[in-house]
Design an enzyme around this catalytic site. Sequence first.
Site, PDB file in Angstrom:
ATOM      1  N   LYS A   1       2.310  -3.357   7.331  1.00 28.28           N
ATOM      2  CA  LYS A   1       2.591  -3.529   5.893  1.00 28.28           C
ATOM      3  C   LYS A   1       4.030  -3.094   5.588  1.00 28.28           C
ATOM      4  O   LYS A   1       4.722  -3.732   4.788  1.00 28.28           O
ATOM      5  CB  LYS A   1       1.603  -2.714   5.042  1.00 28.28           C
TER       6      LYS A   1
ATOM      7  N   TYR B   1      -1.853  -0.661  10.991  1.00 28.86           N
ATOM      8  CA  TYR B   1      -1.965  -1.323   9.676  1.00 28.86           C
ATOM      9  C   TYR B   1      -0.763  -0.982   8.807  1.00 28.86           C
ATOM     10  O   TYR B   1      -0.070  -1.873   8.295  1.00 28.86           O
ATOM     11  CB  TYR B   1      -3.264  -0.887   8.969  1.00 28.86           C
TER      12      TYR B   1
ATOM     13  N   THR C   1       0.822  -1.212   0.000  1.00 28.45           N
ATOM     14  CA  THR C   1       0.000   0.000   0.000  1.00 28.45           C
ATOM     15  C   THR C   1       0.855   1.261   0.000  1.00 28.45           C
ATOM     16  O   THR C   1       2.007   1.251   0.467  1.00 28.45           O
ATOM     17  CB  THR C   1      -0.891   0.000   1.268  1.00 28.45           C
ATOM     18  N   ASP C   2       0.261   2.365  -0.450  1.00 23.51           N
ATOM     19  CA  ASP C   2       0.960   3.655  -0.375  1.00 23.51           C
ATOM     20  C   ASP C   2       1.011   4.186   1.063  1.00 23.51           C
ATOM     21  O   ASP C   2       1.757   5.125   1.354  1.00 23.51           O
ATOM     22  CB  ASP C   2       0.307   4.691  -1.304  1.00 23.51           C
ATOM     23  N   GLU C   3       0.216   3.580   1.961  1.00 22.65           N
ATOM     24  CA  GLU C   3       0.162   4.112   3.330  1.00 22.65           C
ATOM     25  C   GLU C   3       1.483   3.945   4.074  1.00 22.65           C
ATOM     26  O   GLU C   3       1.704   4.587   5.097  1.00 22.65           O
ATOM     27  CB  GLU C   3      -0.970   3.446   4.122  1.00 22.65           C
TER      28      GLU C   3
HETATM   29  P1  NAD Z   1      -9.472  -7.496   2.095  1.00 22.49           P
HETATM   30  O1  NAD Z   1      -9.500  -7.236   3.556  1.00 22.49           O
HETATM   31  O2  NAD Z   1     -10.695  -7.260   1.282  1.00 22.49           O
HETATM   32  O3  NAD Z   1      -9.059  -9.012   1.848  1.00 22.49           O
HETATM   33  C1  NAD Z   1      -8.015  -9.652   2.557  1.00 22.49           C
HETATM   34  C2  NAD Z   1      -8.178 -11.156   2.393  1.00 22.49           C
HETATM   35  O4  NAD Z   1      -7.103 -11.795   3.095  1.00 22.49           O
HETATM   36  C3  NAD Z   1      -9.492 -11.706   2.978  1.00 22.49           C
HETATM   37  O5  NAD Z   1     -10.116 -12.569   2.059  1.00 22.49           O
HETATM   38  C4  NAD Z   1      -9.046 -12.453   4.223  1.00 22.49           C
HETATM   39  O6  NAD Z   1      -9.875 -13.564   4.538  1.00 22.49           O
HETATM   40  C5  NAD Z   1      -7.636 -12.889   3.830  1.00 22.49           C
HETATM   41  N1  NAD Z   1      -6.778 -13.128   4.995  1.00 22.49           N
HETATM   42  C6  NAD Z   1      -6.619 -12.340   6.097  1.00 22.49           C
HETATM   43  N2  NAD Z   1      -5.774 -12.918   6.970  1.00 22.49           N
HETATM   44  C7  NAD Z   1      -5.352 -14.076   6.397  1.00 22.49           C
HETATM   45  C8  NAD Z   1      -4.445 -15.106   6.793  1.00 22.49           C
HETATM   46  N3  NAD Z   1      -3.802 -15.054   7.976  1.00 22.49           N
HETATM   47  N4  NAD Z   1      -4.239 -16.144   5.954  1.00 22.49           N
HETATM   48  C9  NAD Z   1      -4.890 -16.210   4.761  1.00 22.49           C
HETATM   49  N5  NAD Z   1      -5.773 -15.286   4.337  1.00 22.49           N
HETATM   50  C10 NAD Z   1      -5.997 -14.219   5.143  1.00 22.49           C
HETATM   51  O7  NAD Z   1      -8.228  -6.677   1.532  1.00 22.49           O
HETATM   52  P2  NAD Z   1      -8.035  -5.970   0.114  1.00 22.49           P
HETATM   53  O8  NAD Z   1      -8.551  -4.602   0.185  1.00 22.49           O
HETATM   54  O9  NAD Z   1      -8.460  -6.884  -0.950  1.00 22.49           O
HETATM   55  O10 NAD Z   1      -6.426  -5.861   0.092  1.00 22.49           O
HETATM   56  C11 NAD Z   1      -5.637  -6.890  -0.462  1.00 22.49           C
HETATM   57  C12 NAD Z   1      -4.179  -6.505  -0.341  1.00 22.49           C
HETATM   58  O11 NAD Z   1      -3.944  -5.304  -1.053  1.00 22.49           O
HETATM   59  C13 NAD Z   1      -3.717  -6.261   1.086  1.00 22.49           C
HETATM   60  O12 NAD Z   1      -2.411  -6.780   1.222  1.00 22.49           O
HETATM   61  C14 NAD Z   1      -3.722  -4.745   1.218  1.00 22.49           C
HETATM   62  O13 NAD Z   1      -2.766  -4.316   2.168  1.00 22.49           O
HETATM   63  C15 NAD Z   1      -3.349  -4.333  -0.189  1.00 22.49           C
HETATM   64  N6  NAD Z   1      -3.849  -3.017  -0.613  1.00 22.49           N
HETATM   65  C16 NAD Z   1      -5.170  -2.706  -0.481  1.00 22.49           C
HETATM   66  C17 NAD Z   1      -5.638  -1.465  -0.934  1.00 22.49           C
HETATM   67  C18 NAD Z   1      -7.088  -1.073  -0.845  1.00 22.49           C
HETATM   68  O14 NAD Z   1      -7.429   0.072  -1.144  1.00 22.49           O
HETATM   69  N7  NAD Z   1      -7.994  -1.955  -0.475  1.00 22.49           N
HETATM   70  C19 NAD Z   1      -4.742  -0.553  -1.495  1.00 22.49           C
HETATM   71  C20 NAD Z   1      -3.378  -0.905  -1.597  1.00 22.49           C
HETATM   72  C21 NAD Z   1      -2.960  -2.156  -1.161  1.00 22.49           C
HETATM   73  O1  TDX Z   2     -16.762   5.953   7.442  1.00 25.48           O
HETATM   74  C1  TDX Z   2     -15.718   6.487   7.012  1.00 25.48           C
HETATM   75  N1  TDX Z   2     -15.642   7.853   6.898  1.00 25.48           N
HETATM   76  C2  TDX Z   2     -14.525   8.509   6.467  1.00 25.48           C
HETATM   77  O2  TDX Z   2     -14.515   9.740   6.386  1.00 25.48           O
HETATM   78  C3  TDX Z   2     -14.557   5.713   6.617  1.00 25.48           C
HETATM   79  C4  TDX Z   2     -14.580   4.201   6.726  1.00 25.48           C
HETATM   80  C5  TDX Z   2     -13.450   6.387   6.173  1.00 25.48           C
HETATM   81  N2  TDX Z   2     -13.420   7.750   6.113  1.00 25.48           N
HETATM   82  C6  TDX Z   2     -12.210   8.425   5.585  1.00 25.48           C
HETATM   83  C7  TDX Z   2     -10.890   7.990   6.148  1.00 25.48           C
HETATM   84  C8  TDX Z   2      -9.949   8.126   4.973  1.00 25.48           C
HETATM   85  O3  TDX Z   2      -9.465   9.452   4.873  1.00 25.48           O
HETATM   86  O4  TDX Z   2     -12.170   8.081   4.193  1.00 25.48           O
HETATM   87  C9  TDX Z   2     -10.831   7.853   3.760  1.00 25.48           C
HETATM   88  C10 TDX Z   2     -10.722   6.438   3.242  1.00 25.48           C
HETATM   89  O5  TDX Z   2     -10.830   5.569   4.344  1.00 25.48           O
HETATM   90  P1  TDX Z   2     -10.742   3.975   4.194  1.00 25.48           P
HETATM   91  O6  TDX Z   2     -11.752   3.543   3.187  1.00 25.48           O
HETATM   92  O7  TDX Z   2     -10.791   3.390   5.554  1.00 25.48           O
HETATM   93  O8  TDX Z   2      -9.322   3.804   3.495  1.00 25.48           O
HETATM   94  P2  TDX Z   2      -7.846   4.240   3.927  1.00 25.48           P
HETATM   95  O9  TDX Z   2      -7.724   4.405   5.388  1.00 25.48           O
HETATM   96  O10 TDX Z   2      -7.457   5.410   3.078  1.00 25.48           O
HETATM   97  O11 TDX Z   2      -7.033   2.923   3.500  1.00 25.48           O
HETATM   98  C11 TDX Z   2      -7.326   2.245   2.251  1.00 25.48           C
HETATM   99  O12 TDX Z   2      -6.387   2.537   1.273  1.00 25.48           O
HETATM  100  C12 TDX Z   2      -5.106   1.983   1.384  1.00 25.48           C
HETATM  101  C13 TDX Z   2      -7.417   0.731   2.459  1.00 25.48           C
HETATM  102  O13 TDX Z   2      -8.334   0.453   3.492  1.00 25.48           O
HETATM  103  C14 TDX Z   2      -6.088   0.134   2.758  1.00 25.48           C
HETATM  104  O14 TDX Z   2      -6.179  -1.286   2.839  1.00 25.48           O
HETATM  105  C15 TDX Z   2      -5.145   0.496   1.660  1.00 25.48           C
HETATM  106  O15 TDX Z   2      -3.887   0.019   1.945  1.00 25.48           O
END
Ligand code: NAD
Ligand code: TDX
Length: 362
Positions: free
Chosen positions: A170, A166, A141-143
Amino acid sequence: MYINSGSQTTVFVTGGAGFIGSALVRHLIRKTSASVVTIDKLTYAGTRASIEPVAHSDRHYFEQADIANASVVNDLFDRYDPDAVFHLAAESHVDRSIDGPAAFIETNILGSYTLLEAAREHWRDLESSRAEDFRFLHVSTDEVYGELGDEGYFREDTPYDPSSPYSASKASADHLARVWQRTYGLPVLVTNCSNNYGPYQYPEKLIPVVILKAIDGEPIPVYGTGENVRDWLYVEDHVRALRTVMEEGTVGETYNIGGRCEKQNLDVVHAICDVLDEEYSAPHGNSYRDQITFVEDRPGHDWRYAIDCSKIEEELGWSPKESFESGIRKTVRWYLNHRDWCRAALDETYDLERLGADKTDA
Ligand code: NAD
Ligand code: TDX
């Protein structure tokens, strides 16, 4: 490493029952000839319903497994003999990491370590041409870079400065992944991506929370002033990027992936309300914008994320394709048409309430 090479390729997708992982699994089954092994613990965030559209394929295998369990993971490498690993399994929600960091340490750090070790053992025993082609793509992630002010962008050489449990977990996993390449030679690549949105995202993240709260007639929670900025990428664009990096990326390199789509949270919320006003007008006839409610800010809330994705664009020819306007419309429609999936995702342990802050402020 070409997934559609002459011989049958087998790839692992950890976290393949989650949001991005399931989009990747659906893509790999539909668009390639690879055998795909989805490895997922099925935490609250994972469900087989998200891979149901490709479950009929005789090239898809599902294994319910915890990536932190070394003997189980070693056994999977022995049984399936994979050519590549897309590692996405993680605890992924910032707010949950504030309430309970332990699972983040266990899965994101220890789980990644366990998977890297199992992959190394497997890779060491491959015959030389397969060992040369083997790839481990660590998805991050970019975080990890922390927050930006109003100017500037995250580049691949931006120093790590995480703000939440988190992002710290990561960051830790990213360091391990890179070190397994530098120290042991395991062919690792790392990607750092901005905020994804699209179908099948667990309704704890901003966009699905806003959609479901809006249509339930509930207050739409905006943290702080709503001015924090995220860089939004449609999930299918991320999946294409992951395949591109797997196939064309240089071992040992990091690629930043972003949407070139910076938006303040409040603008995202307005966009969703406007699509809903058009497509699912509220029974009372008011705009969904009337339900917007400013709530207590997230502790350690990063101000702005913005990715400079010129490296992957210039070196590998990938660029984001979906516009935010069409992507958000598709996403809203998907949630409107998949209320069953949403209902199944929510239960007595979580039903859209505020996470990561004092519950009395929800
Ligand atoms: P998500 O939470 O939707 O899915 C995560 C999956 O991992 C789930 O299906 C969960 O059951 C599985 N999991 C969790 N713990 C586990 C374990 N111990 N063993 C096996 N499986 C396990 O997450 P996502 O949003 O799809 O993110 C996927 C990846 O991409 C993550 O590594 C996250 O850090 C990264 N990422 C997400 C975002 C975003 O915006 N969602 C952005 C950048 C990077
Ligand atoms: O109810 C809400 N209200 C609100 O204002 C929620 C859930 C979030 N927010 C804000 C917080 C953040 O500034 O919205 C923005 C986005 O929040 P999230 O959806 O929780 O995402 P963020 O914290 O930015 O992280 C996401 O992007 C990077 C993903 O959850 C991560 O897994 C990924 O790595």
